[in-house]
Structures are given as structure tokens and as C-alpha cells.
Write an enzyme that holds these catalytic residues in place. Sequence first.
Site, PDB file in Angstrom:
ATOM      1  N   ARG A 124       0.832  -1.043  -0.173  1.00 17.21           N
ATOM      2  CA  ARG A 124      -0.096  -0.112   0.052  1.00 17.21           C
ATOM      3  C   ARG A 124       0.996   1.324   0.213  1.00 17.21           C
ATOM      4  O   ARG A 124       0.423   2.256  -0.785  1.00 17.21           O
ATOM      5  CB  ARG A 124      -0.952   0.077   1.238  1.00 17.21           C
ATOM      6  CG  ARG A 124      -2.049  -1.019   1.147  1.00 17.21           C
ATOM      7  CD  ARG A 124      -3.001  -0.721   2.173  1.00 17.21           C
ATOM      8  NE  ARG A 124      -2.604  -1.090   3.415  1.00 17.21           N
ATOM      9  CZ  ARG A 124      -2.495  -2.143   4.461  1.00 17.21           C
ATOM     10  NH1 ARG A 124      -3.014  -3.367   3.714  1.00 17.21           N
ATOM     11  NH2 ARG A 124      -2.029  -1.943   5.518  1.00 17.21           N
TER      12      ARG A 124
ATOM     13  N   LYS B 292     -12.194  15.167   4.151  1.00 19.59           N
ATOM     14  CA  LYS B 292     -13.434  14.390   3.198  1.00 19.59           C
ATOM     15  C   LYS B 292     -14.386  13.304   4.331  1.00 19.59           C
ATOM     16  O   LYS B 292     -13.836  12.720   5.079  1.00 19.59           O
ATOM     17  CB  LYS B 292     -12.980  13.722   2.050  1.00 19.59           C
ATOM     18  CG  LYS B 292     -14.013  13.135   1.439  1.00 19.59           C
ATOM     19  CD  LYS B 292     -13.350  12.078   0.116  1.00 19.59           C
ATOM     20  CE  LYS B 292     -13.895  10.705   0.632  1.00 19.59           C
ATOM     21  NZ  LYS B 292     -13.742   9.510  -0.384  1.00 19.59           N
TER      22      LYS B 292
ATOM     23  N   GLU C  85     -19.445  15.106   1.097  1.00 20.50           N
ATOM     24  CA  GLU C  85     -19.832  14.001  -0.032  1.00 20.50           C
ATOM     25  C   GLU C  85     -21.001  13.091   0.102  1.00 20.50           C
ATOM     26  O   GLU C  85     -20.752  12.175   0.717  1.00 20.50           O
ATOM     27  CB  GLU C  85     -18.357  12.851  -0.170  1.00 20.50           C
ATOM     28  CG  GLU C  85     -18.695  12.043  -1.371  1.00 20.50           C
ATOM     29  CD  GLU C  85     -17.293  11.252  -1.653  1.00 20.50           C
ATOM     30  OE1 GLU C  85     -16.388  11.259  -0.810  1.00 20.50           O
ATOM     31  OE2 GLU C  85     -17.639  10.365  -2.690  1.00 20.50           O
TER      32      GLU C  85
ATOM     33  N   LYS D  34     -19.086  17.349  -3.102  1.00 18.73           N
ATOM     34  CA  LYS D  34     -18.480  16.423  -3.700  1.00 18.73           C
ATOM     35  C   LYS D  34     -19.818  15.528  -4.121  1.00 18.73           C
ATOM     36  O   LYS D  34     -19.853  14.543  -3.419  1.00 18.73           O
ATOM     37  CB  LYS D  34     -17.304  15.552  -3.109  1.00 18.73           C
ATOM     38  CG  LYS D  34     -16.784  14.327  -4.001  1.00 18.73           C
ATOM     39  CD  LYS D  34     -15.542  13.720  -3.336  1.00 18.73           C
ATOM     40  CE  LYS D  34     -15.278  12.337  -4.004  1.00 18.73           C
ATOM     41  NZ  LYS D  34     -13.771  12.012  -3.572  1.00 18.73           N
TER      42      LYS D  34
HETATM   43  P1  13P Z   1     -14.461   7.261  -6.877  1.00 20.18           P
HETATM   44  O1  13P Z   1     -13.924   8.279  -7.817  1.00 20.18           O
HETATM   45  O2  13P Z   1     -13.779   5.972  -7.387  1.00 20.18           O
HETATM   46  O3  13P Z   1     -15.822   6.953  -6.711  1.00 20.18           O
HETATM   47  O4  13P Z   1     -13.968   7.654  -5.499  1.00 20.18           O
HETATM   48  C1  13P Z   1     -14.216   9.040  -4.977  1.00 20.18           C
HETATM   49  C2  13P Z   1     -14.285   8.881  -3.559  1.00 20.18           C
HETATM   50  O5  13P Z   1     -13.525   9.710  -3.050  1.00 20.18           O
HETATM   51  C3  13P Z   1     -15.312   7.813  -2.807  1.00 20.18           C
HETATM   52  O6  13P Z   1     -15.326   8.625  -1.583  1.00 20.18           O
END
Ligand code: 13P
Length: 358
Positions: free
Chosen positions: A46, A136, A177, A219
Amino acid sequence: MNKQPLADIASALVAPGKGLLAIDESNRTCNKRFETLGIAPTEENRRAYRELILTTPGLGESISGAILYDETIRQTKRDGTSFVKVMTDAGIIPGIKVDIGAKDLARFPGEKVTEGMDGLRDRLAEYYKMGARFAKWRAVIRIDQDIPSRGCIEANAHALARYAALCQEGGLVPIVEPEVLMEGDHSIERCFHTTEETLRTVFNQLYAQRVVLEQMILKPNMVVSGKECPKQSSVAEVAEATVTCLLRTVPAAVHGVAFLSGGQSSARASGHLNAMNARYASRLPWPLTFSYARAIQQPALQLWKGLNANVKDAQEALLYRAKCNSAARQGKYSDEMEHDEVAAVGFESLHLHLGSQD
Ligand code: 13P
């Protein structure tokens, strides 16, 4: 300590020609993606994978900020340089995922609520000290026969708003998000109505919790047909539906909108963003950019396969996708870009196996 104004950080995150890169997959999700490609799911792999990404030459020209996972923000390059320093030297703002994932919502079968509020103020302070300047939190809303419920949408919106307020208190720009998932056979109309209801609820809660809209980034998902829907929408339909939905629900004061890719192929994710910017830019009160994980990383991960010898090719593929999305951010992407370069490696098929993330 004098903290940088949040609106300045938000401006830098959605600067012209730039967008965000999400590399904040939890260990579990990262391991799953490794295992699909035969890469051993170890901490060292990772770390090596994130080193590959963050040391890609020129990445900072298209990527304004990258979202890290807790393990990653504490890691270093093989030579001992912290990833945070690598990023700031490259002009990439360090961000951090602070939720701890979506858990079953009690008494709402099939629905989830995102957790991570306990101790969040202290965790944000620690991440700030480590160099993170934005954060986030992802909520997931699933569409099925009788869901999402009001209970699920409200619980998730409330958590997003409390998280965002804590971020602003602690000097980090919150990325808010709320993701309406693509999984399912629902129509684009169903996705539109669910996204509209979700965003209206989220902005009500942000208001109730006194979140400053000028100091946050949204987002959202794009408005698309469910993956298993027999009628798949065209790029033009997705662009129109998404822009219409956002114009109805997202206040003009929000600093920027950065989409998730949600399991779309890399080319579709670029094409949709491009169509929105090319056709509607003059009607939009906020910049529209990307905050993709899978749609940027996947070709690179597929090429890398866990092998040192493949690092350069993988970095080229990553940079190529970043450039495609930078072009899409400006409405200058075209399908022909997909045929030019190394990055056209069969990633369309790969997306079939990826699943969602936490
Ligand atoms: P994806 O663009 O793969 O959907 O991932 C964005 C993301 O940060 C999900 O939390």
C-alpha cells in the site's frame, strides 16, 4: 498560529485546470483492489503504491490536492521523506478522509449511515498539525425499491453538516460528499430525484449547523442511470440532468463542486465532466471539477501489478488520466485523447470488478 483563510484553500483546490485525486481507500478497499490484480495486500505494498502515485513527475500541474487515508498520511517514501512533504513540494495540498465508513443504519434494512464523529475535533487537530488542509466525509445513499428513506437521508445529512462545522472550526476545508450510488437498475430520473432530495436535505442541515458555504466544497455524484438499468443515458443526457439538478439545489455561494466517479469508466468520467463544462460553463455559479479515485488510478494500478519495473509505465498512465480530467475541467477534452496514449489500456473491462469504496 495564524491559519490560512479557508476560502483561499478552497480556491486553490478548484483552481482553473485542476482537480482532486482521491487515494483515501481504506486498507480493506485497497486490499480488495490489490487482490483482484494479484497484488499482495500488505502495508508495504500500500505504501509503495501511494509512493508511486505521489511521486509521479508533473502531477501537480493537473492535481490541486490529494485525499489520503489515515495510514497513508503517516507514511513516508522509501528514503524516509514524509508523503506530506512530497505533496507540498509538488504543489499538491494534503487532504484526509476522516469518516470511519458507512455502517448499517439501525431499523433501516439495506441502508447505511456514515460514522466517525467520536473524537473528531481532536483527530482534525492532529491532522492539521501533520499538514492536512482539507478533509473528506462520504455518505452513501442507495436506491432500491423502497429506499432511500427520509430517515437515512436525514441521518447522513446531519452527520455531514456536523463534520463540516468541526472542519471549519479546526482550519480545514470540508469536502462534503453525499454519494447516491450507481449500483442498481434504476432510471436516470430516479437518480435525479434522489440526488435532488439528498442535496436539498444536506444544504438544509449545513445551514442549521452554521457551515460557511464559501469555505466548503461539494463532492456529489453525477446524475446517471443505474449500472444495471437497461436504458443507459448518453453523455449529453447525463450532463444536462446533472447540471439541472445542481442548479436547483446547490447555493451559488458554495466554493466549488468536485465530482466523484462512482464506478464510471475513466473515459466516461472525463467525458461527462467535459460535457458539463463545455456546454454549461456560462450558466454555472461554481467551478465544476473532479475528485476521482477509480477513474484516475485504475489504469495505473492495473499496469503496476505490484512490480518495481512497472512504476514508470504506471506513472505515465496516472498522469495521462490526470491530464484528461484537467482538460475536461476546462471543456477541452475529446474522445480522441483516449486513443492517443498508453493509458487506453483495457480499463473499461476492469471497472466491472471494482465495486465501491470505504
Ligand atoms: P471514486 O471516484 O472511485 O468514486 O471515488 C471517489 C471517492 O473519493 C469516494 O469516496
